[in-house]
Scaffold this active site. Structure first.
Site, short mmCIF file in Angstrom:
data_model
loop_
_atom_site.label_atom_id
_atom_site.label_comp_id
_atom_site.label_asym_id
_atom_site.label_seq_id
_atom_site.Cartn_x
_atom_site.Cartn_y
_atom_site.Cartn_z
N LYS A 1 0.85 -1.40 0.07
CA LYS A 1 -0.03 0.04 0.04
C LYS A 1 0.90 1.14 -0.04
CE LYS A 1 -4.00 1.94 2.60
NZ LYS A 1 -5.12 1.53 3.64
N SER B 1 -9.80 1.37 2.53
CA SER B 1 -8.92 2.25 1.83
C SER B 1 -7.99 1.41 1.16
CB SER B 1 -8.41 3.34 2.79
OG SER B 1 -7.57 2.65 3.53
N SER C 1 -10.07 -1.32 6.76
CA SER C 1 -9.42 -0.78 5.58
C SER C 1 -8.76 -2.24 4.78
CB SER C 1 -8.62 0.24 5.50
OG SER C 1 -9.51 1.47 5.48
N1 GLN Z 1 -13.25 3.46 5.94
C1 GLN Z 1 -12.92 3.82 7.23
C2 GLN Z 1 -12.55 5.28 7.20
O1 GLN Z 1 -12.96 5.90 6.31
C3 GLN Z 1 -11.75 2.84 7.57
C4 GLN Z 1 -10.34 3.69 6.95
C5 GLN Z 1 -9.27 2.64 7.26
O2 GLN Z 1 -9.34 1.59 8.00
N2 GLN Z 1 -8.10 2.99 6.97
O3 GLN Z 1 -11.77 5.91 8.05
#
Ligand code: GLN
Length: 490
Positions: A79, A154, A178
């Protein structure tokens, strides 16, 4: 070659050990798939330019029988939030567009130390903020199963890369779901380790008390293997635990006799689609068949998890992101034509141009929560409820070993469907955020498909540092289901 692209790490290792294939041939195969599909799927922001040289160096090691390391010769994606020295690290943001990492994150270093090859850096929601991979400055990522749908987020690029055979496995990060949610949407395995298992050193911070990196793989065994490689105490991150790291991949069990699986009743609501319900019910039958006892548990406070998460995460983010000021590194607005008249204007022009709208929304919300007069009502209150949620989980784990639930209420949604409605987007995180708030290990394992052919994952959660039990349950589900479907692009 498509055979290679569908292989697990374990299968690739066998092929490498028996010299059926060279590291450079593997690298070439994955690179070929990236070149073929990236213009559509957009899973990678950048590709490692020295990949083939690095792979050829491993070829000669293989010839001499010196290819050692748990991931020797395995091509992985990372990532674009985890620094790899000399490679660009954008965090999906314009503000870090030209930032080249001056050092390597501990997670990436551990992968390299085991001989892994880095294919490139995977696309993500900007600063890991999002659930659909639509907030990246570098464009949306598509779901390899159906391009009209989001891959989740994400870590959407990391998930799509594995699903589409553009990497043997990848690393994502999970602050509120995410890793697990995109793994579920893309039909792969994704693990969020116990908070403190994995070093955050060299990973762009979103919400430091929640962030953990974790593997995204084709199989449970691969996920267990990658988890053991990246875990462990790190003197560069004092929040990492001293806890010993077991060789999870070598101890996987399918027999669940003696294990108690808890079904948190608050997670089984009417909001869950028929297809998701069917897939989860099937997984429950499997764990029973494998000898586990299934009981109901209750977590009444998890209904507050989404608001608590979005207060804690945005507060921490507003503080963490204050370092992007255009002074030390990263993007700086062009002041050559119209100089800034004040320091404030210098910051606001740079940050206004450098950050996307979701990131700005969160900085504003987080700054508000932390501001004097509101701190007690929002941030402090959220931290108190967070503690209660954690206590509630610990209590529930007195009566069960692993919890089983859906990852989300439905499979992947269509691109564009939720991006203009933050509240709807945030509510997608309803089943995942509590795991991070409580610091627990969690994962998603493929459970089946919806009628439209979209993957649906099963979420498993264990008590702190009890990853082995979670892996065992996932392994038994995987072995029973034997899902062989792959996206058409493979
Ligand atoms: N969807 C969640 C957010 O928007 C989780 C994001 C994540 O785990 N980085 O914050």
């Amino acid at each position: 070659m498509s055979d290679i692209l569908k292989s697990s790490i374990s299968e690739l290792k066998e092929k490498l050990d028996s010299k059926q294939v060279k590291p450079s041939e593997l690298a070439e195969a994955y690179l070929g798939q990236i070149n073929k599909l990236n213009s559509d799927i957009n899973a990678y922001i950048s590709v490692n330019e020295s990949l083939m040289d690095e792979a050829k160096a491993l070829d000669s090691k293989q010839e001499k029988g010196e290819l050692s390391g748990k991931l020797a010769g395995i091509p992985l994606g990372i990532k674009d939030l985890l620094c790899v020295k000399g490679q660009r690290n954008t965090a999906g943001s314009k503000i870090l567009e030209n930032f080249v990492a001056p050092y390597t994150s501990t997670v990436s270093q551990k992968l390299l130390d085991e001989g892994a090859l880095v294919l490139g850096k995977c696309n993500l929601d900007e600063f890991a903020m999002g659930s659909s991979n639509e907030t990246s400055y570098y464009g949306k990522v598509k779901n390899p199963w159906n391009y009209e749908y989001v891959p989740g987020g994400s870590s959407g690029g990391s998930a799509a890369a594995v699903a589409a055979g553009m990497a043997a496995a990848t690393i994502g990060t999970d602050t509120g779901g995410s890793v697990r949610q995109p793994a579920s949407f893309c039909g792969i395995v994704g693990v969020k380790p116990t908070y403190g298992r994995v070093s955050r050193y060299g990973i762009v911070a979103f919400a430091s008390s929640l962030d953990q990196a974790g593997p995204m793989t084709r199989t449970v065994k691969d996920a267990a293997l990658m988890s053991e490689v990246i875990s462990g105490h790190d003197p560069y991150d004092q929040t990492t635990a001293q806890e010993a790291v077991p060789e999870w991949s070598k101890s996987l069990k399918q027999d669940l006799k003696g294990l108690k699986i808890g079904l948190p009743k608050e997670y089984f609501t009417d909001a869950i689609t028929e297809d998701t319900k069917k897939v989860v019910d099937n997984a429950i039958e499997i764990v029973k068949k494998r000898g586990a006892e299934v009981i109901e548990v209750s977590l009444p406070l998890v209904k507050h998890a989404v608001p608590v998460y979005y207060l804690v995460a945005t507060s921490e983010a507003s503080s963490n992101l204050s370092r992007y000021d255009g002074v030390r590194y990263g993007y700086r607005s062009d002041f050559s034509k119209k100089p800034a008249e004040s320091l404030e204007e210098f910051y606001s022009r740079t940050r206004g141009e450098g950050f996307g709208s979701e990131v700005k929304r969160r900085i504003i919300l987080g700054t508000y929560c932390l501001s004097s007069g509101y701190y007690d009502a929002y941030y402090k209150k959220a931290c108190q409820v967070r503690r209660l949620i954690r206590d509630e989980f610990m209590q529930a784990f007195n009566s069960c070993d692993v919890m089983l639930s859906p990852v989300t209420t439905s499979p992947a949604f269509k691109a564009g469907e939720r991006i203009n409605d933050p509240v709807q987007m945030y509510s997608n995180d309803i089943f995942t955020t509590s795991t991070n708030l409580a610091g627990l290990p969690g994962m998603s394992v493929p459970g089946g498909f919806s009628q439209e052919g979209l993957p649906i994952g099963i979420q498993l959660t264990a008590a702190h540092f009890q990853e082995q039990k979670m892996f065992d349950v996932a392994y038994s589900i995987e072995q029973e289901l034997q899902l062989k479907e792959v996206p058409n692009v493979l």
